[in-house]
Enzyme design. Structure first.
Site, PDB file in Angstrom:
ATOM      1  N   ASP A 143     -25.154  21.705  13.816  1.00 57.04           N
ATOM      2  CA  ASP A 143     -24.594  22.346  15.006  1.00 57.04           C
ATOM      3  C   ASP A 143     -24.741  21.418  16.212  1.00 57.04           C
ATOM      4  O   ASP A 143     -25.780  20.761  16.379  1.00 57.04           O
ATOM      5  CB  ASP A 143     -25.341  23.656  15.257  1.00 57.04           C
ATOM      6  CG  ASP A 143     -24.847  24.374  16.501  1.00 57.04           C
ATOM      7  OD1 ASP A 143     -23.686  24.825  16.484  1.00 57.04           O
ATOM      8  OD2 ASP A 143     -25.606  24.454  17.486  1.00 57.04           O
ATOM      9  N   GLU A 145     -20.814  18.936  13.474  1.00 63.73           N
ATOM     10  CA  GLU A 145     -19.876  19.613  14.378  1.00 63.73           C
ATOM     11  C   GLU A 145     -19.738  18.772  15.643  1.00 63.73           C
ATOM     12  O   GLU A 145     -20.632  18.741  16.489  1.00 63.73           O
ATOM     13  CB  GLU A 145     -20.380  21.014  14.743  1.00 63.73           C
ATOM     14  CG  GLU A 145     -19.359  21.788  15.542  1.00 63.73           C
ATOM     15  CD  GLU A 145     -19.857  22.365  16.860  1.00 63.73           C
ATOM     16  OE1 GLU A 145     -19.093  23.101  17.500  1.00 63.73           O
ATOM     17  OE2 GLU A 145     -20.995  22.065  17.286  1.00 63.73           O
TER      18      GLU A 145
END
Ligand code: ARE
Ligand code: CA
Length: 481
Positions: A207, A233
């Protein structure tokens, strides 16, 4: 319980009643993932057994498993308080059970890992599992020396994505930013990832990877076994200094350009062939490291892409994603909502709940209800298409009015119609002449071909009858007798 038994029986029946040829050598198990956004662990285990395994999904991307701040919103999942795997989505034991049961069903688990930051809270508090914390104090884990204090903006929050140092050392929406350059921090974060791997996960989503220097992420994931998939990401901001390409040295990345290219074509009904996958696509990382999608939990709340709120267009987007030969596709399956922050439905104990999806059904989800995208006949049919076409290349397509279609050389043909008039689309193909069943309608081989599902290939052309908002796909494994 009863529903589960019925679904298993249906899947078994599907496998036995095959109406067409056995798989041939060119077939390949689909490489498709599914993001089960805010699905609790026991319910994911059930989906693996009843729906995902039988359909041939390769892996599930979960929401974060870490202990998090207490709150009603879905995004509490992205404010970790500790590395205990105790969350609104389930306990450590349930997480481990999910991994094992999914694996048994042939489905891997890719765990979302929040390592850039801890909470965004200014007041001290107590997390979901009872751990106490303050903004930069997490007893027994971190103290303020383990965090960045960027000193580059008035409140240490990221202001300007054009400034690399801000993006990577200031706070993303007030989230306490870990000093990921520190060996001690790297080691502790690596231990958290190793713990997930010890429970059998096959991959991790990193993330907010953009908010950590690529070398920091590289160091954190370096000790993981080689076969653990790392997906970073890094939302592509075309003019920003930090680009997804920087994160390819140790894994794959989510390629946000894919949906941004697809959505306007569906909305306008004006389609264009992309460059061949082998040559690469502009503003895309190379196909073999690109994880591509129609939408995710952020874009369905933000970017102007095609989402579950777009009805037929969303189905067409998923059909094209799964028919393509570029990257590793991830289907997105969450819940309908009318408030951006609204969490998934919870039970009396505050834990998130989810009813099982019924394979083949395409419910019209009201706010708070699961979309069940992964169980739709259209999606299952396209996984079957993907299995049958294997690595056959995508050939240049044909367009007619707002309809568009293309062939996966010699093995399958797909067409979509984004307009409001019916179109008879003629797609040139080297598939053998004959009658085939539309797998978008049937949900894949095995079932009898529904009325209206027959598609004729003759004289080197597939004739697709495309209703407004409709899609059709045929492949060499779904030939009718
Ligand atoms: C919430 C509140 C905030 C509050 C904060 C702390 O909304 O107001 O300050 O809590 O209390 C999710 C939610 C956030 C939520 C956060 C923490 O979306 O609303 O904040 O959880 O609970 C950037 C990042 C990218 C990030 C997106 C959302 O680069 O990494 O922003 N995506 C991931 C997850 C999110 C998650 C987080 C990261 C945080 O997928 O779901 O946030 O863990 C341009 C740039 C992008 C930028 C984008 C949006 O496109 O190119 O890089 O993405 O703008 O700013
Ligand atoms: Ca950071």
């Amino acid at each position: 319980m009863r529903r589960a038994v019925v679904a298993v029986a249906a899947a078994a029946a599907l496998a036995l009643s095959g109406c067409s040829a056995a798989p041939d050598a060119a077939e390949a198990e689909p490489d498709v993932g599914v993001q089960l956004f805010q699905w609790p662990w026991p319910a994911i285990a059930e989906e693996c057994e009843n729906t995902l395994g039988p359909a041939g999904f390769d892996w599930v991307l979960t929401s974060p498993a870490q202990e998090h701040v207490v709150g009603e919103q879905w995004w509490v999942s992205y404010q970790p308080v500790s590395y205990r795997l105790e969350s609104r989505l389930g306990t450590r034991e349930e997480f481990a059970d999910m991994v094992a049961r999914c694996r048994e069903a042939g489905v891997g688990i890719v765990a979302d890992a929040v390592v850039n930051h801890m909470t965004g809270q200014d007041e001290p508090g107590t997390g979901w599992a009872g751990s106490t914390y303050a903004h930069t104090e997490y007893p027994g884990i971190w103290s303020s020396a383990d965090f960045h204090a960027c000193g580059l903006t008035p409140d240490d929050d990221i202001r300007d994505y054009d400034v690399r140092a801000q993006v990577q050392t200031c706070e993303l929406v007030n989230l306490a930013d870990l000093d990921t350059a520190s060996p001690r921090v790297r080691e502790r974060l690596g231990a958290f990832l190793a713990d997930l791997v010890s429970l059998g996960v096959s991959g991790v989503r990193i993330d907010a990877a953009k908010h950590m220097a690529a070398e920091d992420v590289a160091a954190i994931v370096a000790p993981l076994p080689d076969d653990v998939r790392v997906i970073s990401e890094v939302i592509r901001g075309p003019l920003e200094p930090i680009q997804p390409e920087e994160y390819l040295g140790f894994g794959d990345v989510f390629e946000f350009s894919y949906a941004r290219d697809l959505a306007p074509q569906l909305r306008s009904g004006i389609f264009a062939d992309p460059a061949p996958a082998a040559e690469g696509r502009a503003m895309h990382v190379p196909a073999d490291q690109a994880v591509v999608f129609v939408d995710n939990h952020d874009t369905e709340r933000g970017e102007a892409g095609v989402t579950g709120r777009d009805g037929d267009l969303y189905v067409l987007a998923n059909v094209l994603l799964l028919a393509d030969d570029f990257g590793t596709p991830v289907v997105y399956s969450g819940y309908a909502f009318d408030d951006r922050d609204a969490g998934a439905p919870t039970g009396a104990d505050g834990r998130v709940v989810a009813d099982p999806c019924t394979p083949g059904e395409h419910p019209d989800a009201a706010a708070g209800e699961r979309t069940c995208t992964h169980a739709w006949a259209e999606v299952a049919g396209m996984l079957d298409f993907r299995r049958a076409v294997g690595d056959a290349p995508r050939l240049p397509g044909v367009a007619d009015a707002a309809a568009y279609g293309f062939e996966r050389e010699g093995r399958g043909v797909v067409g979509v119609n984004a307009g409001d008039e019916s179109v008879e689309l003629e797609v040139p193909t080297s598939m053998p002449a004959g009658e085939y069943c539309d797998v978008v309608l049937s949900g894949g081989r095995g079932a009898d071909c529904p009325d209206g599902g027959a598609v004729i290939v003759a004289d080197g052309v597939a004739r697709l009858s495309l209703a407004p908002g409709g899609a059709v796909a045929i492949h060499v494994g779904a030939r009718l007798p």
